[in-house]
Structure formats: structure tokens, C-alpha cells
Design a protein around this motif. Structure first.
Motif, short mmCIF file in Angstrom:
data_model
loop_
_atom_site.label_atom_id
_atom_site.label_comp_id
_atom_site.label_asym_id
_atom_site.label_seq_id
_atom_site.Cartn_x
_atom_site.Cartn_y
_atom_site.Cartn_z
N ILE A 159 44.96 167.24 28.63
CA ILE A 159 43.75 166.69 28.02
C ILE A 159 44.11 165.51 27.13
N HIS A 160 43.38 164.42 27.33
CA HIS A 160 43.54 163.24 26.49
C HIS A 160 42.18 162.85 25.93
N GLY A 161 42.21 161.84 25.06
CA GLY A 161 40.97 161.22 24.60
C GLY A 161 40.91 159.80 25.14
N ILE A 214 42.37 154.16 22.34
CA ILE A 214 43.22 155.19 21.75
C ILE A 214 42.91 156.57 22.31
N CYS A 215 43.92 157.41 22.23
CA CYS A 215 43.81 158.80 22.65
C CYS A 215 43.63 159.63 21.39
N ASN A 216 42.53 160.35 21.29
CA ASN A 216 42.32 161.13 20.07
C ASN A 216 42.36 162.64 20.31
N GLU A 217 43.06 163.04 21.38
CA GLU A 217 43.33 164.46 21.57
C GLU A 217 44.85 164.62 21.57
N TYR A 218 45.36 165.56 20.80
CA TYR A 218 46.81 165.74 20.77
C TYR A 218 47.30 166.13 22.16
N CYS A 219 48.23 165.33 22.72
CA CYS A 219 48.61 165.53 24.12
C CYS A 219 50.11 165.62 24.31
N GLY A 220 50.86 165.75 23.23
CA GLY A 220 52.29 165.91 23.39
C GLY A 220 53.05 164.99 22.45
N GLY A 235 54.35 162.16 22.59
CA GLY A 235 54.07 160.73 22.52
C GLY A 235 52.62 160.41 22.20
N HIS A 236 51.89 161.42 21.78
CA HIS A 236 50.45 161.21 21.51
C HIS A 236 50.19 160.01 20.61
N HIS A 237 50.99 159.89 19.56
CA HIS A 237 50.71 158.84 18.57
C HIS A 237 51.02 157.45 19.09
N VAL A 238 51.73 157.36 20.20
CA VAL A 238 52.00 156.01 20.75
C VAL A 238 51.15 155.74 22.00
N MET A 239 50.30 156.69 22.35
CA MET A 239 49.48 156.52 23.54
C MET A 239 48.33 155.56 23.24
N GLU A 240 48.38 154.41 23.88
CA GLU A 240 47.32 153.44 23.62
C GLU A 240 47.16 152.52 24.82
CU1 CUA Z 1 46.91 161.36 25.12
CU2 CUA Z 1 46.93 162.03 22.85
#
Ligand code: CUA
Length: 171
Positions: free
Chosen positions: A102-104, A137-143, A145-150
Motif C-alpha cells: 500500500i502506498h499513497g 508524495i507517498c503518505n502511507e508507510y510502505c517500508g 524507503g518510504h521517506h524517499v519515495m517521491e
Molecule cells: Cu510508498 Cu510510502
């Protein structure tokens, strides 16, 4: 048994509150214009996106007079295509799915924002305004690298959009 007048008022008020709560939850679930992820789109096999017409080649394509569809795949940890290039002053429908978790999908600074669930296709339609570059931006915690997912959504002029979508590098 005698019930004091104030007590009756409080009783009535609390019953009213309960009814209002039930009403608001019901409205949130089935009210007009309120849609759950994938309400309108059939499920999809997240393991087989490579064989899907729309998502094997994530892209933006024209689907009508000044109307565009953007097929977007979210993955650990990014979005494809990136940037997502769309023309200014047009109507764009994003179809977004995930190939893993799951992502945002949030176009920063706008109200275009949805959850992206593997096996489902999230659909949001926006009207673009003038040329501008937006962060995605991705606003669902996804692992990890979540904070660098853009990603990026670039709203460009019609001429630039047409130029990118014609010519030699199309193949
Ligand atoms: Cu994809 Cu957080």
C-alpha cells in the motif's frame, strides 16, 4: 417514576447525538460523491501488471477533447512514470495502482490525494491550471524507503506536451 424535566432534555439530546453519529457514518459510506478506493474500477492482478494494457507501460495519453488519462504505478520506492507530464488547462484522470504494498499518491499542495492498494485501481480526476511543477508524495508507510519515495507531476504547455508525445523517441 418521575423523571425530572432536565433529565428528559439530556436524554433527548443524547439520543439525538447518537442518531446524528449514525447518520454521519452512513453518509460517509454511501453519500453522493463519496467513493471508496476502487469503487468504480474492477480489481487487477498486482503480480501481472506487465501484462496489463494500461499499466505495463505507465503513461499519459489523450482520451478526449482536452481530456487525458494518466496510468501510474506506485512501487517501493517511487512512481512510474516520473515525471508525470500533463498539459495545462486540461482534465486529467489518474489511474493509480501498486505492484507491491500500500502506498499513497498525493500531489503536494493540492487536494489530489488517494490511497493506492495493490490489486485495486484508484481513480482521481483533476483539472490542471497553468504550467507548474508539483511534487508527488507517498503518505502511507510502505517500508524502509518510504521517506524517499517521491515523484513529480509537471503541468506543461500544450505545445510542450504535444512535442514530447510525438516525434522520434515515441517507439
Ligand atoms: Cu510508498 Cu510510502
Amino acid at each position: 417514576m418521575h423523571i425530572h424535566a432536565y433529565e428528559k432534555i439530556w436524554l433527548a439530546a443524547s439520543i439525538l447525538l447518537i442518531l446524528l453519529l449514525i447518520g454521519s457514518v452512513t453518509y460517509g459510506a454511501v453519500g453522493p460523491g463519496v467513493a471508496m478506493v476502487s469503487d468504480s474500477e474492477p480489481p487487477i492482478d498486482a503480480q501481472a501488471l506487465d501484462e496489463d494494457d494500461r499499466f505495463s507501460e505507465p503513461r499519459v495519453e489523450q482520451v478526449g477533447d482536452n481530456e487525458y488519462a494518466a496510468y501510474v504505478v506506485a512501487y517501493q520506492f517511487g512512481f512510474e512514470p516520473s515525471p508525470i507530464v500533463v498539459p495545462e488547462n486540461s482534465t486529467v484522470t489518474f489511474y493509480v495502482t501498486s505492484r507491491d504494498v500500500i502506498h499513497g499518491f498525493e500531489v503536494a499542495g493540492t487536494n489530489a490525494n488517494t490511497m493506492v492498494v495493490p490489486g485495486e485501481v484508484s481513480k482521481i480526476t483533476v483539472k490542471t491550471d497553468d504550467r507548474q511543477e508539483y511534487g508527488l508524495i507517498c503518505n502511507e508507510y510502505c517500508g524502509a524507503g518510504h521517506h524517499v519515495m517521491e515523484g513529480k507531476v509537471n503541468v506543461v504547455s500544450q505545445a510542450e506536451f504535444d512535442e514530447r508525445n510525438s516525434g522520434g523517441d515515441d517507439a
